[in-house]
Design an enzyme around this catalytic site. Structure first.
Site: not given
Ligand code: XMP
Length: 536
Positions: A186, A188
């Site tokens: 991930h 983000e």
């Protein structure tokens, strides 16, 4: 708010461009970080819209995206009900980045193979970048990344190659000719080292996005669009005294001037002194055209004896509309009588919109937020919701740009249904007074400790629980107050605040001493999920 050519010209004057097109569409497969992906992209001044993965190709195309991100999600691509998006999305000719489940779906739907991993990867892992890739340009060859997956890709679709691995799995793949990219981790989340750089690489180097999402441009575009939409009509804005509705009112005021009438309703469910103080601030300091309506009697009468949280919310939603409709009738009879009152302005935010258009459909609706889900179907208004595309921090920035006082911009959120959802069980005036007293202590002490702007929300909840106590040598059997203080970025997730013991102690001592009818104070140590911030 749909951009238009007039807005483009107006926005250009302010150094901004029309902003909600030519951004990145994030298709949501139900992942817990979907909103975070959109925020990270917007932080780069590139607009990013979240659509459910079920969005049609036409809906996606309408955004004129320069790139698409496929979010993570809790499913396995082989699950019977696994979420999918229209495979034609991959034929739009724009770059695609699949993250976690998004990568697995991408690989799977292009003929690759996905399997449950022998060792599932949750949390930190070391990423080894195997070869040059636009996605990893400028980042070190080894990175600490954040994973959260049970499946992984074991067979690549044709044209793809592996660009990074962890010990355990293929961690990144790409087909640069088709501009398809996938990462298992991930980028983000904060825990992924250089994650923002990886997203930036996708947004700028791969998609060629332009930085056209900025405050001045947004304001100019929105004001212009509202001006057009509202020609020859008037609007009512329901003010709550919070950040969102105040910023919405200030924006619409720029577009409509005195064709906008703001209504601030005393529902009888407000915090102590909130009605008086807020009215003063909005009218005298902001110069807004505000009518203060004391509707407490009608709200409390309708709520009498009601204990079900959803029913409380529905009643409050429809009473609000009834009050606005009444003000609408009065306006129609008064000055500017020729102009119809067609619009209702609301400070609905992007997270409210996304939460109410859940990927999983109606079964996943957790609470009817009154400014979205709880509105009656036969409302005599069309809605103007100028903040529908914004996250809370973006709204604060817009408010700053509009010159609103900091004191409003840093105000903690307060729910539309007010104290009704913090007073469990049936609502009475007497109980509301108890709750107000306790709530005032919590807020005062949080301010005094310098924590008001550091915490997301701090408030008291009155529980329908009596317990035995002893005060001044006598037995008491009295009410319980729960104190709720949470940290959050956007209210989608939240954690209880680790308050200093001295602050907890002062809150507890003061509530029991100063609020008649309370002999016990407890601290709520639940995070969201599994709890929610409000108790009802
Ligand atoms: P929950 O309780 O769902 O709350 O974790 C998330 C955030 O939303 C606020 N909230 C509301 N705001 N109308 C609003 O305008 C509502 O009906 C409503 N219900 C909850 C809550 O205070 C928290 O910030």
């Amino acid at each position: 708010m749909a951009p238009n050519p007039g807005a483009a010209a107006a926005a250009k004057e302010h150094g901004g461009m029309v902003s909600t097109k030519h951004g990145i569409v994030v298709l949501d497969f139900g992942g817990q970080y979907t909103q975070l992906i959109a925020r990270r992209i917007r932080e780069q001044q590139v607009f990013s819209a979240i659509l459910p993965c079920t969005a049609s190709v036409a809906e996606i195309r309408a955004q004129e995206p320069v790139g698409i991100v496929l979010s993570g999600g809790p499913s396995s691509v082989y699950d019977k009900d696994a979420p999918v998006c229209d495979p034609k999305t991959l034929e739009l000719g724009v770059p695609v980045l699949g993250i976690c489940y998004g990568m697995q779906w991408l690989a799977h739907s292009l003929g690759g193979k996905v399997e449950p991993a022998n060792r599932r990867e949750y949390g930190r892992a070391q990423l080894d970048i195997a070869c040059q890739s636009k996605l990893f340009a400028g980042v070190p060859a080894q990175l600490s990344v954040w994973n959260s997956h049970g499946d992984h890709v074991v067979g690549l679709p044709s044209g793809f190659h592996v660009t990074a691995r962890t010990d355990n799995a293929v961690a990144a793949v790409e087909n640069p000719a088709s501009r398809f990219y996938g990462v298992e981790f991930h980028p983000e989340v904060n825990h992924t080292e250089r994650g923002t750089d990886i997203l930036r690489n996708f947004v700028f180097a791969v998609c060629g996005a332009k930085q056209n999402w900025n405050r001045a441009g947004f304001i100019a575009e929105t004001v212009e669009a509202i001006r057009k939409q509202s020609q020859g009509a008037r609007a009512i804005c329901g003010l709550s005294g919070g950040v969102d509705s105040t910023v919405a009112a200030a924006l619409v005021h720029r577009a409509m001037g005195d064709r906008l009438t703001n209504v601030f309703v005393d529902t009888g469910l407000l915090r102590r002194d909130e009605f008086r103080d807020t009215l003063e601030l909005l009218r005298d300091r902001l110069g807004l055209n505000v009518i203060g309506v004391d509707a407490s009697e009608r709200f409390l009468t309708k709520l009498a004896g009601v204990t079900d949280p959803e029913q409380k919310r529905k009643i409050i939603g429809s009473e609000f509309i009834a009050v606005f409709a009444e003000e609408q009738r009065k306006l129609l009879a008064g000055a500017q009588a020729g102009l119809p009152v067609k619009f209702l302005v609301q400070g609905t935010l992007y997270p409210d919109v996304i939460e109410s258009v859940s990927v999983k459909g109606p079964s996943a609706v957790i609470k009817s937020h009154h400014n979205v889900g709880g509105l009656p179907k036969d409302m005599p208004f069309a809605l103007i919701e100028p903040l529908r595309d914004l996250f809370k921090d973006e709204v604060r920035q817009i408010g700053r740009e509009l010159g609103l006082p900091e004191e409003i911009l840093v105000k903690q959120p307060f729910p539309g249904p007010g104290l009704a959802v913090r007073l469990l069980g049936a609502i009475t005036r007497e109980k509301l007074e108890t709750l107000r007293g306790a709530d005032a202590v919590v807020v005062e002490e949080i301010r005094r400790a310098g924590l008001y702007e550091k915490t997301w929300q701090a408030f008291a909840v009155l529980l329908p629980v009596q317990s035995v106590g002893v005060m001044g040598d006598g037995r008491t059997y009295a009410d319980t107050i729960a104190v709720r203080v949470v940290d959050s970025l956007d209210a989608m997730t939240a954690d209880w605040t680790r308050l200093p013991m001295e602050v907890l102690e002062r809150i507890s001592v003061r509530i029991v001493n100063e609020v008649p009818g309370v002999n016990r104070v407890v601290y709520d140590i639940s995070s969201k999920p599994p709890s929610t911030i409000e108790w009802e």
